[in-house]
Scaffold this motif. Sequence first.
Motif, short mmCIF file in Angstrom:
data_model
loop_
_atom_site.label_atom_id
_atom_site.label_comp_id
_atom_site.label_asym_id
_atom_site.label_seq_id
_atom_site.Cartn_x
_atom_site.Cartn_y
_atom_site.Cartn_z
N ILE A 102 0.78 -1.14 -0.10
CA ILE A 102 0.04 -0.10 -0.10
C ILE A 102 1.04 1.27 -0.09
O ILE A 102 1.79 1.21 0.91
N THR A 131 -2.57 3.42 -3.32
CA THR A 131 -2.45 2.69 -4.13
C THR A 131 -2.46 1.18 -3.33
O THR A 131 -1.46 1.10 -2.75
N ALA A 132 -3.14 0.20 -3.78
CA ALA A 132 -2.95 -1.13 -3.30
C ALA A 132 -2.44 -2.13 -4.29
O ALA A 132 -3.24 -2.11 -5.52
N LYS A 141 -6.72 4.73 -5.81
CA LYS A 141 -7.97 5.51 -5.52
C LYS A 141 -7.52 6.80 -4.90
O LYS A 141 -6.40 7.06 -4.13
N VAL A 175 -11.54 6.51 3.92
CA VAL A 175 -10.88 5.33 3.29
C VAL A 175 -11.23 4.22 4.19
O VAL A 175 -11.29 2.98 3.78
N ASP A 178 -14.36 2.51 2.95
CA ASP A 178 -14.27 2.22 1.19
C ASP A 178 -14.65 0.81 0.90
O ASP A 178 -13.60 0.02 1.17
N LEU A 181 -11.85 -0.70 -1.89
CA LEU A 181 -10.67 -0.64 -1.46
C LEU A 181 -10.59 -2.02 -0.35
O LEU A 181 -9.70 -2.73 -0.81
N TYR A 184 -10.80 -5.36 -2.32
CA TYR A 184 -9.55 -5.48 -3.14
C TYR A 184 -8.74 -6.14 -2.36
O TYR A 184 -8.00 -7.27 -2.68
#
Length: 189
Positions: A102, A131-132, A141, A175, A178, A181, A184
């Motif tokens: 991340i 960013t993952a 995101k 966050v 979300d 996210l 994911y």
Amino acid sequence: MRKLVLAASIALLTACSAPQQEQINFTPRAELSNSNIVNGSSFTLTSKDVRSAQYVALVDSGRSNIEPIHSKQNVRITLENALLEQFQSQGFRSSVNSENAIVVEVQELLVSVKHSVMENEMDARLVLEITAETPQGKLVKTYTGTAERTGALSASNDEIQLVLNDVSNLVLREVANDRELQSYMQERF
């Protein structure tokens, strides 16, 4: 040579006694989860601060005098720690050698303050990019938080600090909640 050393010493002492710039506390609060969405999935967390300036507030008193105010805490590290705490509360585990990563990028964090003797207006904005990334791909995101506040009289540092932390808490909550996210990370980490 002696005069040069004396002049340098006086200049150094004068600089040390100059008034220090005002600073405010940047203390965003992590949005903690009550239940794990995973059990021990690991990731490596890194962050970067790409803001063009390191101050967190600009105060315009209307007399052609705009004063920057800095944070006592390092913005990048403080936000990284809050996000780490959030992810850990969801069941994720931080590791230095995970293939899952991340990356947190602080793109903007600023409270613009316009004030006079009679009133003040504050506009705050925080933009974070998360960013993952896994070996199977990545999800990028961007989270944006804004806040506006008006008040009577001049804005104090405490009021500026409150708005700064409020807008940060707003983004951290976004966050934490979300679903895209979370899904994911849950499926791929």
